[in-house]
Design an enzyme around this catalytic site. Structure first.
Site, short mmCIF file in Angstrom:
data_model
loop_
_atom_site.label_atom_id
_atom_site.label_comp_id
_atom_site.label_asym_id
_atom_site.label_seq_id
_atom_site.Cartn_x
_atom_site.Cartn_y
_atom_site.Cartn_z
N GLU A 208 -9.08 4.94 -4.03
CA GLU A 208 -9.05 5.03 -2.56
C GLU A 208 -7.63 5.12 -2.01
O GLU A 208 -7.42 5.71 -0.94
CB GLU A 208 -9.77 3.82 -1.93
CG GLU A 208 -11.27 3.81 -2.11
CD GLU A 208 -11.72 3.09 -3.37
OE1 GLU A 208 -12.94 2.87 -3.53
OE2 GLU A 208 -10.84 2.74 -4.19
N PHE B 192 -20.94 -11.47 -0.90
CA PHE B 192 -20.34 -10.67 -1.96
C PHE B 192 -19.53 -9.52 -1.36
O PHE B 192 -20.04 -8.74 -0.57
CB PHE B 192 -21.44 -10.14 -2.87
CG PHE B 192 -20.97 -9.19 -3.95
CD1 PHE B 192 -20.14 -9.63 -4.97
CD2 PHE B 192 -21.37 -7.86 -3.94
CE1 PHE B 192 -19.71 -8.76 -5.97
CE2 PHE B 192 -20.96 -6.99 -4.94
CZ PHE B 192 -20.12 -7.43 -5.95
N GLN B 193 -18.27 -9.42 -1.73
CA GLN B 193 -17.33 -8.37 -1.31
C GLN B 193 -17.00 -8.42 0.18
O GLN B 193 -16.49 -7.44 0.73
CB GLN B 193 -17.85 -6.97 -1.67
CG GLN B 193 -17.92 -6.71 -3.18
CD GLN B 193 -18.22 -5.26 -3.52
OE1 GLN B 193 -18.99 -4.60 -2.83
NE2 GLN B 193 -17.60 -4.76 -4.57
N PHE C 174 15.52 4.73 -9.85
CA PHE C 174 16.23 4.29 -8.65
C PHE C 174 16.41 2.78 -8.64
O PHE C 174 17.45 2.27 -8.20
CB PHE C 174 15.48 4.75 -7.40
CG PHE C 174 16.34 4.83 -6.18
CD1 PHE C 174 17.17 5.92 -5.97
CD2 PHE C 174 16.33 3.83 -5.23
CE1 PHE C 174 17.98 6.01 -4.84
CE2 PHE C 174 17.13 3.89 -4.10
CZ PHE C 174 17.95 4.99 -3.90
N VAL D 119 8.94 8.57 -4.18
CA VAL D 119 10.12 7.84 -3.71
C VAL D 119 11.10 7.65 -4.86
O VAL D 119 10.77 7.84 -6.03
CB VAL D 119 9.74 6.46 -3.13
CG1 VAL D 119 8.88 6.60 -1.90
CG2 VAL D 119 9.07 5.58 -4.17
#
Length: 573
Positions: free
Chosen positions: A49, A111-112, A466, A381
């Site tokens: 996601e 739950f969740q 970096f 980045v």
């Protein structure tokens, strides 16, 4: 009978949404079922996601239109948060659909169970729960309008059971045209601004992304004032090309010419920029800031005059009041400094046949030469951003995406997914660090599954490059930055992509050419120098002291070979 999910999808289509990025889950079943038979909008199945949110943000930045991502209840929508922070800080209009547990269970530590309307508070302008069908139209209308009008993230929290219910009330109206933002300061403010500019002898302009639609006006102001233009990274797309006043960037990844152009000025004119690094602002110069958003004025450095207005509109009103400067010494000196800085940077982008490791600058230089004139580049980045900023040339058609404000690792590959979905015919190239691509490596499978012809270049230096440089500059022996990498080309080939691996400079050009001409997704694993140093435009005493301390520690701890490697890579080219 239309369900709540059907009305939601209809509203997305009416708003111009063509892709919904996410990972399916039971609380999203009504949404994916509603999307399944449609031809005018599709579900884009990613592997994580976080990638969905980055992809939506990239599409929104490229098109300016609303983009949508979705996460199932609890952990599913929590994964969206990093990409949503990036989209929000990049001012990308994104609507995040956060599915929720069944309505009767909310508040029972089910739950969740999470509360997305609280969790996403800092990375969105709008958050609201749809607890029953009658709420949908109003909540969705406000979410879409807010995301588009304020250019940021809206979050709609929708329980899976509510999405299955029969819809009630009217459908949301399609979004209308954006309001006119042609705001300019008052005449007395313009007169004060003009007086300060006319009386200054050495004016430098710091131009940000707010100048994107003001090229003509900006260049004419620079001509009249004899002012060099220092641009921010986000302004590179719009202001780098065909700019006779360009002296490069300043900041941690900028050029010495941009730094000195600001430091040598007696007046700094900041236009449409929120440049964050305080240490790169001049102390003694008069500072003027123009921005459409009042909250940005003076929050990075003290300003002597702050004016609120649209850049193009304000400069058009200002131009007739400016007295052309006859002394062009400041501009000439800054342009000459930029030419020297550019030449010095180009000299670093070399590749001697048979000599390894490869300099990463050389890889980007060749990519710049071979990529299409309208390519979209995304960069991770750290060092990939440095090389992209310094060696990719913009021309008014190319685009450059990155996590320039949020600074998140692993942004480049998922952003390339959103860019390719937004325009399947356009060339899209991801400049990925080895640490970044490993973090969301599963999205290579997304490229294959969706048959997205994204090209991925991995800068393989077996370290968090970096971070390693930051540790050295602060006097620390590098720690926790080593990466035991696989052969990324082999992984790509086993995933159904074209995988190539370049270990010497003479392999770079033919492999990049082969990768770019391949009709499907492809990856180039470029084994580049670990000890490559990206020099900032100005080196503070603390950095010199830190490197000196690192040298002493390296010798005393028996790591003198690193000093030799550092010299070979950066001095004995």
């Amino acid at each position: 009978m239309k369900r709540v999910a059907d009305v939601l999808v209809d509203a997305f289509v009416a708003a111009g949404v063509r892709n919904v990025y996410g990972v399916a889950g039971d609380s999203l079943n009504a949404i994916t079922d509603s999307l399944r038979p449609r031809k005018d909008i599709r579900w884009v199945h990613v592997r994580h996601e976080e990638a969905a949110a980055f992809a939506a943000g990239a599409e929104a930045q490229l098109t300016g239109n609303l983009a949508v991502c979705a996460g199932s209840c609890g952990p599913g929508n929590l994964h969206l948060i990093n990409g949503l922070y990036d989209a929000h800080r990049s001012r990308a209009p994104v609507l995040a659909l956060a599915a929720q547990i069944p309505t009767p269970e909310i508040g029972s530590d089910y739950f969740q169970e999470t509360h997305p309307e609280l969790i996403f508070r800092e990375c969105s302008f709008f958050r609201e729960l749809v607890a029953e069908p009658g709420q949908l139209s109003g909540v969705l209308q406000a979410a879409i309008d807010t995301a588009l009008d304020r250019r940021g993230v809206s979050v709609v929290v929708l329980p899976g059971d509510v999405a299955l219910l029969r819809a009630e009330g009217k459908a949301p109206r399609p979004p209308g045209p954006r309001p006119d933002e042609s705001l300019r300061p008052s005449d007395p403010e313009l007169a004060h601004l003009s007086s300060l500019l006319n009386n200054a002898s050495k004016v430098t302009i710091l131009a940000g992304s707010g100048c994107a639609g003001a090229r003509v006006e900006l260049f004419e102001v620079a001509r009249k004032l004899g002012a060099p233009i220092v641009r921010t990274l986000r302004a590179k797309e719009s202001l780098e090309h065909d700019n006779p006043y360009d002296v490069g960037m300043t900041g941690l990844i900028g050029f010495s010419s941009g730094y000195h152009a600001m430091m040598d000025a007696d007046l700094l004119l900041m236009l449409g920029t929120d440049f964050p690094y305080r240490q790169f602002y001049p102390d003694k110069a008069t500072k003027i800031q123009l921005d459409l958003r009042a909250e940005r004025i003076g929050r990075r450095t003290h300003v002597d005059l702050g004016v609120i207005g649209d850049v193009a509109t304000t400069l058009r009103a200002l131009l007739p009041t400016l007295t052309p400067k006859t002394d062009r010494t400041h501009l000439s000196d800054c342009l000459a400094h930029y030419a020297r800085s550019r030449e010095a940077l180009d000299e670093l982008a070399t590749g001697e046949p048979g000599k390894s490791p490869i300099h990463p600058q050389f890889v980007v230089k060749i990519l710049d030469e071979l990529a299409s004139d309208d390519a979209v580049f995304s960069c991770d980045v750290g060092l990939p951003t440095v090389w992209a900023a310094r060696y990719l040339r913009m021309n008014g058609r190319r685009r450059l995406l990155g996590s320039f404000w949020h600074g998140s690792m692993a942004n480049a590959l998922p952003q390339s997914i959103g860019a390719q979905c937004a325009d399947p015919s356009r060339q899209v190239v991801s400049l990925s660090g080895d640490g970044g691509i490993a973090m969301l490596l599963g999205e290579l499978l997304t490229l294959r599954q969706l048959d997205l012809p994204v090209k991925v270049i991995v800068f393989d230096n077996s370290s968090l490059g970096f971070v390693q440089l930051e540790q050295k500059s602060a006097g620390f022996l590098e720690s926790g930055v080593d990466l035991l990498n696989p052969d990324f080309a082999t992984i790509a080939n086993s995933s159904g992509l074209l995988g190539l691996r370049a270990e010497t400079p003479e392999q770079v050009r033919p492999m990049i050419a082969q990768m770019l001409s391949h009709p499907g997704p492809a990856l180039l694993d470029a084994v580049v120098a670990r000890q490559e140093v990206a020099m900032p435009p100005s080196i503070e005493r603390s950095v010199v002291k830190g490197f000196g301390l690192w040298l002493i520690k390296a010798v005393l701890s028996g790591r003198g070979d690193e000093i030799v490697d550092l010299a070979k890579v950066n001095l004995l080219r």
